[in-house]
Design an enzyme around this catalytic site. Structure first.
Site: not given
Length: 269
Positions: A147, A160
């Protein structure tokens, strides 16, 4: 005169391929001539739809459930699909999860679950896939979907970001250690992509305005899949240990600004 053996059909395994980036990647790899193993967590119908698209390109598809919240057993699915498909040449660690919870409100179970799914799961799946590739000979490709938060933080996404940052550095270690076996390992770091995970299922990203992203819109899952397919293919044979951002320029702004700026004033000095 002896006739050289026909080249084997290459096989890819894409985790979390029931929708979004995973589905787009599975289909793109099928277009490139690979058979595809597809894992799913809760959406079996979605996985079967992906498999149907793969088969429509004349390639073989096999599906299997995988819950990376149940480790280490979940990683055994890699062995199962490799056996059913005959081998594994490409692993795409795409399955993931996240949370939008303030740091001070996070509980241990939530943190552990996100880290298992987004970091430990890819670690264990990567081990299993690499062992198959080494036994087969001929090298292989591993692509970890991280990401933009591999590189930049976001408020409310502590586990995350920790997992994706860890997966980015894990990618580099894997690249170093597996290079002697002809296995390349790279990361692909998407920005905002129009997928179910971002609440944008069936959305045309070209119709959505994002002033804080230099290209002015979210990405399409197929745009991420194209980069994955490049890294999984012969043209990327000398590329390893790198992180490929697919983010419309978001990292140049910072993900927090890229998703929150309401206007275009930043474009002018």
């Amino acid at each position: 005169m002896s006739v050289p053996p026909a080249p084997h059909r290459r096989v890819a395994l894409v985790t979390g391929a029931d929708s979004g980036i995973g589905r787009a990647t599975a289909v793109r790899l099928a277009e490139a001539g690979l058979d595809v193993g597809i894992t799913w967590h809760t959406d079996r119908d979605g996985a079967e739809e992906t498999a149907a698209e793969v088969r429509a390109h004349g390639r073989r598809a096999e599906t299997a459930p995988m819950d990376l919240g149940r480790l280490p057993a979940a990683a055994e699915v890699v062995d199962d699909l490799a056996e059913r498909l005959g081998r594994i040449d490409v692993l795409v660690n795409n399955a993931g999860t996240g949370t939008m919870t303030p740091f001070l409100d996070l509980d241990h179970d939530t943190v552990r679950h996100v880290l298992d799914v987004d970091l430990v799961g890819p670690f264990l799946c990567g081990q299993k896939a690499a062992r198959h590739m080494i036994r087969q000979g001929g090298g292989g490709r591993i692509v970890n979907i991280t990401s933009v938060h591999e590189h930049q933080p976001r408020v409310g996404a502590a586990p995350y970001c920790a997992a994706k940052g860890g997966l980015g550095l894990l990618t580099q270690v894997m690249a170093l250690e597996l290079a002697e076996h002809g296995i390349t390992v790279n990361a692909v770091a998407p920005g905002e992509i129009a997928t179910p995970m971002t609440g944008q299922e069936d959305t045309d990203p070209h119709t959505e305005r994002r002033p804080g992203i230099p290209l002015g819109r979210p990405g399409d899952a197929r745009e991420v899949a194209a980069v994955v397919a490049f890294l999984a293919g012969p043209d990327a044979s000398y590329v390893t240990g790198a992180s490929w951002s697919v983010d419309g320029g978001m990292l140049r702004m910072g993900p927090q600004a890229g998703s929150h700026l309401p206007g275009d004033d930043w474009r002018r000095p």
